[in-house]
Design a protein around this motif. Structure first.
Motif, PDB file in Angstrom:
ATOM      1  N   ASP A 219       0.819  -1.209   0.000  1.00 20.00           N
ATOM      2  CA  ASP A 219       0.000   0.000   0.000  1.00 20.00           C
ATOM      3  C   ASP A 219       0.854   1.260   0.000  1.00 20.00           C
ATOM      4  O   ASP A 219       0.494   2.250  -0.605  1.00 20.00           O
ATOM      5  CB  ASP A 219      -0.904   0.008   1.246  1.00 20.00           C
ATOM      6  CG  ASP A 219      -2.062  -0.934   1.084  1.00 20.00           C
ATOM      7  OD1 ASP A 219      -2.254  -1.440  -0.033  1.00 20.00           O
ATOM      8  OD2 ASP A 219      -2.789  -1.152   2.071  1.00 20.00           O
ATOM      9  N   TYR A 220       1.986   1.222   0.733  1.00 20.08           N
ATOM     10  CA  TYR A 220       2.712   2.493   0.826  1.00 20.08           C
ATOM     11  C   TYR A 220       3.357   2.864  -0.498  1.00 20.08           C
ATOM     12  O   TYR A 220       3.594   4.036  -0.761  1.00 20.08           O
ATOM     13  CB  TYR A 220       3.734   2.506   1.967  1.00 20.08           C
ATOM     14  CG  TYR A 220       4.731   1.392   2.004  1.00 20.08           C
ATOM     15  CD1 TYR A 220       4.529   0.303   2.830  1.00 20.08           C
ATOM     16  CD2 TYR A 220       5.876   1.444   1.229  1.00 20.08           C
ATOM     17  CE1 TYR A 220       5.436  -0.723   2.887  1.00 20.08           C
ATOM     18  CE2 TYR A 220       6.803   0.415   1.288  1.00 20.08           C
ATOM     19  CZ  TYR A 220       6.575  -0.666   2.114  1.00 20.08           C
ATOM     20  OH  TYR A 220       7.485  -1.684   2.149  1.00 20.08           O
ATOM     21  N   ALA A 233      11.714   8.261  -7.569  1.00 17.24           N
ATOM     22  CA  ALA A 233      11.635   8.362  -6.113  1.00 17.24           C
ATOM     23  C   ALA A 233      10.885   7.163  -5.538  1.00 17.24           C
ATOM     24  O   ALA A 233      11.264   6.623  -4.498  1.00 17.24           O
ATOM     25  CB  ALA A 233      10.933   9.658  -5.713  1.00 17.24           C
ATOM     26  N   GLY A 237      13.770   5.331  -4.073  1.00 15.19           N
ATOM     27  CA  GLY A 237      13.732   5.873  -2.715  1.00 15.19           C
ATOM     28  C   GLY A 237      12.896   5.010  -1.787  1.00 15.19           C
ATOM     29  O   GLY A 237      13.317   4.667  -0.690  1.00 15.19           O
ATOM     30  N   HIS A 238      11.713   4.640  -2.236  1.00 15.48           N
ATOM     31  CA  HIS A 238      10.799   3.942  -1.333  1.00 15.48           C
ATOM     32  C   HIS A 238      10.879   2.426  -1.460  1.00 15.48           C
ATOM     33  O   HIS A 238      11.015   1.722  -0.475  1.00 15.48           O
ATOM     34  CB  HIS A 238       9.359   4.423  -1.564  1.00 15.48           C
ATOM     35  CG  HIS A 238       9.133   5.808  -1.047  1.00 15.48           C
ATOM     36  ND1 HIS A 238       8.552   6.064   0.159  1.00 15.48           N
ATOM     37  CD2 HIS A 238       9.458   7.020  -1.557  1.00 15.48           C
ATOM     38  CE1 HIS A 238       8.507   7.371   0.376  1.00 15.48           C
ATOM     39  NE2 HIS A 238       9.051   7.978  -0.667  1.00 15.48           N
ATOM     40  N   LYS A 241      14.682   0.710  -0.804  1.00 16.97           N
ATOM     41  CA  LYS A 241      15.146   0.708   0.583  1.00 16.97           C
ATOM     42  C   LYS A 241      14.449  -0.387   1.388  1.00 16.97           C
ATOM     43  O   LYS A 241      15.069  -1.061   2.202  1.00 16.97           O
ATOM     44  CB  LYS A 241      14.907   2.079   1.227  1.00 16.97           C
ATOM     45  CG  LYS A 241      15.697   2.238   2.510  1.00 16.97           C
ATOM     46  CD  LYS A 241      15.635   3.629   3.060  1.00 16.97           C
ATOM     47  CE  LYS A 241      16.431   3.692   4.359  1.00 16.97           C
ATOM     48  NZ  LYS A 241      16.193   4.924   5.111  1.00 16.97           N
ATOM     49  N   ASN A 242      13.159  -0.586   1.127  1.00 20.05           N
ATOM     50  CA  ASN A 242      12.458  -1.653   1.828  1.00 20.05           C
ATOM     51  C   ASN A 242      12.899  -3.031   1.360  1.00 20.05           C
ATOM     52  O   ASN A 242      12.824  -3.999   2.099  1.00 20.05           O
ATOM     53  CB  ASN A 242      10.947  -1.494   1.644  1.00 20.05           C
ATOM     54  CG  ASN A 242      10.373  -0.446   2.569  1.00 20.05           C
ATOM     55  OD1 ASN A 242      10.093  -0.725   3.720  1.00 20.05           O
ATOM     56  ND2 ASN A 242      10.252   0.769   2.076  1.00 20.05           N
ATOM     57  N   VAL A 245      16.280  -4.598   3.292  1.00 18.09           N
ATOM     58  CA  VAL A 245      16.365  -5.195   4.623  1.00 18.09           C
ATOM     59  C   VAL A 245      16.684  -6.690   4.568  1.00 18.09           C
ATOM     60  O   VAL A 245      17.687  -7.127   5.138  1.00 18.09           O
ATOM     61  CB  VAL A 245      15.087  -4.906   5.438  1.00 18.09           C
ATOM     62  CG1 VAL A 245      15.157  -5.562   6.792  1.00 18.09           C
ATOM     63  CG2 VAL A 245      14.904  -3.408   5.588  1.00 18.09           C
ATOM     64  N   VAL A 315      19.198   0.570   8.825  1.00 15.68           N
ATOM     65  CA  VAL A 315      18.182   0.642   7.778  1.00 15.68           C
ATOM     66  C   VAL A 315      16.771   0.685   8.358  1.00 15.68           C
ATOM     67  O   VAL A 315      15.943   1.466   7.931  1.00 15.68           O
ATOM     68  CB  VAL A 315      18.321  -0.553   6.802  1.00 15.68           C
ATOM     69  CG1 VAL A 315      17.166  -0.562   5.824  1.00 15.68           C
ATOM     70  CG2 VAL A 315      19.631  -0.452   6.058  1.00 15.68           C
ATOM     71  N   ASP A 316      16.511  -0.150   9.334  1.00 17.44           N
ATOM     72  CA  ASP A 316      15.130  -0.308   9.786  1.00 17.44           C
ATOM     73  C   ASP A 316      14.894   0.336  11.151  1.00 17.44           C
ATOM     74  O   ASP A 316      15.319  -0.176  12.175  1.00 17.44           O
ATOM     75  CB  ASP A 316      14.774  -1.792   9.860  1.00 17.44           C
ATOM     76  CG  ASP A 316      13.271  -1.987   9.942  1.00 17.44           C
ATOM     77  OD1 ASP A 316      12.578  -1.043  10.377  1.00 17.44           O
ATOM     78  OD2 ASP A 316      12.791  -3.058   9.583  1.00 17.44           O
ATOM     79  N   PRO A 317      14.185   1.458  11.164  1.00 16.00           N
ATOM     80  CA  PRO A 317      13.973   2.169  12.421  1.00 16.00           C
ATOM     81  C   PRO A 317      13.115   1.386  13.412  1.00 16.00           C
ATOM     82  O   PRO A 317      13.198   1.624  14.609  1.00 16.00           O
ATOM     83  CB  PRO A 317      13.247   3.446  11.987  1.00 16.00           C
ATOM     84  CG  PRO A 317      12.623   3.111  10.683  1.00 16.00           C
ATOM     85  CD  PRO A 317      13.551   2.133  10.033  1.00 16.00           C
ATOM     86  N   ARG A 318      12.319   0.440  12.914  1.00 16.99           N
ATOM     87  CA  ARG A 318      11.432  -0.284  13.830  1.00 16.99           C
ATOM     88  C   ARG A 318      12.213  -1.084  14.858  1.00 16.99           C
ATOM     89  O   ARG A 318      11.799  -1.242  15.992  1.00 16.99           O
ATOM     90  CB  ARG A 318      10.501  -1.214  13.046  1.00 16.99           C
ATOM     91  CG  ARG A 318       9.403  -0.463  12.368  1.00 16.99           C
ATOM     92  CD  ARG A 318       8.719  -1.299  11.337  1.00 16.99           C
ATOM     93  NE  ARG A 318       9.601  -1.625  10.248  1.00 16.99           N
ATOM     94  CZ  ARG A 318       9.210  -2.236   9.149  1.00 16.99           C
ATOM     95  NH1 ARG A 318       7.967  -2.614   9.019  1.00 16.99           N
ATOM     96  NH2 ARG A 318      10.060  -2.483   8.184  1.00 16.99           N
TER      97      ARG A 318
END
Lengths: 328, 331
Positions: A219-220, A233, A237-238, A241-242, A245, A315-318
């Motif tokens: 969805d994002y 981008a 960019g989106h 990067k995902n 991980v 990489v992963d802020p979570r």
């Protein structure tokens, strides 16, 4: 963060001790080093004397403790076969292997990532399908066969590239020799680097492609498109990067196996690296070299894993928060 | 009458599949006036979300707009280049998705996502974009916006995230916001707050809203007009009060009577018999005819078109076609 690093370091130490124990005890059973060290005429008394002087008659435990103590100081004893300090032997051979692994690792990562992204974005393209089909070859052919095929085509038939050794090397400082600086050294790197990196490259490529396709469906990404962000981008960019991980883990482990699998490539191309050294040591039951080699590979894997975990954090802020939340 | 902001005419969206072409939308027409809230209702699979996706140019391939027109302030936007359409997305048409938990990129802070979007559409400095972003977050009701803007999406609750999503959809001041079930994934307790925020902020900026939902309660409270979709076709369009209190199309009537009310004293909820047809098995004539209690002669033969009625209403039903009714006197 610091607690996390300390915990990982402690785990790493435990792993290293375990590897040391396994490699050490394992090599107690691979054969009698004495018989390959002395001539056939040596008497039983001579053999016993040699055994004594090498400390092979002490108890296993005390031998292991001695081994560990020495290992901590980077001291792995004297090679039975070459009568040289093992550490020196390995350090001498290490530059060849590290340079080969670096080149093929970079090759695998850069090509794997870009081809993976390309085939994911142009999923229905003809070129993508060709690349995907071609990648099956990389995944399914064994390394030595690829090496031999490459030698046959580029060294024997076309005579473009050397098939043997490192070419000319230049000494950098006391303990590093590089093949990067000479023409023959660079030429000699090409075939082994491709051989060693091909499998990893196709693996990374297929992984990146699968992950990227997964991420592009989320969805994002749809929302990013709906906000009118440029496809550049959105894709790089989106989405990328995902994608990275999970790719980081695999790539890190692959780098470790590139160094470990260098054994086969080094044998095929007669590359004067630690892998070739290890193979020769196995043949002559040169226990100190084998043990040191295994310890080195284990150390490389442990260090890479540590770096991978830290990269995850970056990489992963979570992950950062989950730890912080637990601390509260 | 003023020029509509968005005008959709005879829109057909098709999905080629192995078993033939599926028509997800079949000649759908409607207008949205500037500043108006149009509610789009219908069952799951009626084509509400596809309509939204078609307007913003994000139909998943292999789906495609097969025919029809979409005009934004008179300018066609259904056949322009992808790059031209990209510039309209976010800048002139914003979109809010259903699930706020998955709509935000987990690896970027809210600030990064807002600033990136603002700077894509508006020529301004990073600092200026940030200022706008904070003001916007404040406006959508994020407490301590200046501090929380640097948090990651997972630091926010679902309702707060949907506020962030609304801020993102509105940050380039679009003239139209398509909200695709913006409250479906949220707790009931925050649903009305989110709708309130969306409605108020759009009213402030004069942005029209196309509110896609199957929640008639939300439509009743929020929308100016309502459009009812059934099996990819428009059944009825009209001002929300009239459509709710005196529905013309039998399907709309059935839909309205199936809404539970607290004052109603019936034991069972009314339901429409049967189910919406699958897209590959839409009956000839009116798509609703097998479930319709009032179906008569022409309903199984010929598809009814939208017919203008009094009070700005439109309905696609043969019951309101005097000529057809006379042809079949026994009705």
């Amino acid at each position: 963060m610091i607690a996390f690093i300390l915990r990982r370091l402690l785990q790493s130490i435990i792993v290293m001790v375990a590897v040391a124990a396994v490699s050490f005890t394992l090599f107690r059973f691979v054969g009698d080093p004495i018989s390959s060290m002395v001539g056939q005429e040596a008497s039983i008394a001579d053999r016993e004397a040699l055994r004594d002087s090498l400390g092979l008659n002490d108890s296993i435990i005390s031998q292991f403790l001695r081994f560990m103590g020495d290992a901590l100081q980077g001291e792995f004893g004297i090679s039975y076969r070459l009568q040289m300090p093992v550490t020196e032997l390995i350090l001498q051979r290490l530059p060849a292997t590290v340079e080969l692994a670096l080149v093929s690792g970079t090759l695998a990562f850069v090509l794997g990532l870009s081809l993976g992204v390309y085939t994911a974005l142009k999923r229905r393209g003809i070129l993508s399908n060709l690349i995907m089909t071609g990648s099956l070859i990389g995944v399914s052919l064994p390394t030595f066969l690829i090496g031999v095929l490459l030698i046959w085509v580029f060294a024997v038939e076309l005579r473009w590239l050397p098939s043997n050794g490192r070419g000319e090397v230049v000494a950098l400082g006391d303990w590093w020799s590089t093949g990067f600086l000479t023409h023959s050294g660079r030429l000699a790197l090409i075939l082994p680097a491709i051989t060693l990196g091909l499998y990893q490259m196709t693996l990374i490529m297929r992984l990146v492609r699968a992950e990227m396709l997964e991420v592009l469906r989320t969805d994002y990404i749809k929302f990013a498109r709906a906000r009118g962000l440029s496809s550049r981008a959105v894709n790089f960019g989106h989405a990328l990067k995902n994608t990275l991980v999970p790719v980081i883990t695999i790539t890190g482990l692959q780098l470790g196996s590139i160094i470990a699998f260098a054994i086969i490539t080094e044998t095929v191309f007669n590359w004067p690296g630690v892998g070739a050294l290890f193979i020769n040591s196995v043949r002559f039951v040169d226990v100190p070299v084998m043990a040191a080699y295994l310890m080195m590979i284990a150390l490389i894997f442990v260090v890479i894993n540590l770096i991978v975990d830290l990269l995850y954090y970056a990489v992963d802020p979570r992950l950062r928060v989950d730890r912080a939340a637990k601390a509260h | 009458m003023a020029e509509p902001l968005l005008s959709v005419r005879d829109l057909v969206v098709e999905f080629p599949t192995r078993r033939g072409i599926l028509r997800a939308l079949d000649r759908v027409s409607f207008d949205i006036m500037p500043g108006e809230v149009l509610g789009m209702v219908g069952e799951s699979g009626a084509g509400k979300s596809i309509t939204g996706a078609a307007i913003i140019g994000l139909i998943e391939p292999p789906g495609r707009i097969a025919s029809g027109e979409i005009r934004l302030k008179g300018q066609r936007i259904d056949n322009i280049t992808p790059e031209a359409m990209r510039k309209i997305r976010g800048k002139r048409i914003g979109m809010v998705f259903q699930d706020p938990l998955t709509s935000l990129n987990p690896l970027y802070t809210v600030a990064q996502q807002l600033i990136e979007t603002i700077r894509t559409h508006i020529d301004c400095s990073e600092a200026e974009a940030r200022k706008r972003a904070v003001a916007l977050l404040d406006r959508v009701g994020i407490p301590a916006a200046a501090r929380r803007i640097d948090d990651y999406p997972h630091h926010f609750s679902g309702g707060m995230r949907q506020r962030v999503v609304i801020a993102l959809a509105l940050c380039a001041e679009p003239e139209l916001v398509i909200a695709d079930e913006p409250t479906t994934a949220l707790d009931v307790s925050v649903q009305s707050q989110i709708i309130e925020v969306l409605k108020d902020i759009c009213a402030e900026r004069g942005a029209a809203v196309m509110l896609i939902t199957h929640d008639m309660g939300v439509i009743a409270e929020t929308a100016d007009r309502v459009a009812v979709l059934y099996a990819g076709r428009m059944a009825e369009v009209g001002p929300v009060r009239e459509v709710i209190t005196e529905a013309m199309h039998p399907y709309t009537a059935g839909l309205m009577s199936s809404i539970p009310t607290l004052t109603q004293e019936s034991d069972r909820l009314v339901q429409i018999p049967g189910a919406m047809p699958r897209l590959n098995a839409i009956p000839t004539g009116c798509a609703f005819n097998p479930r319709c209690a009032k179906a008569f002669g022409p309903c199984t033969v010929e598809r009814p078109e939208l017919i203008a009625q009094e009070g700005g209403r439109q309905v696609a039903c043969w019951l309101y076609d005097e000529a057809k009714r006379r042809e079949v006197p026994h009705v």
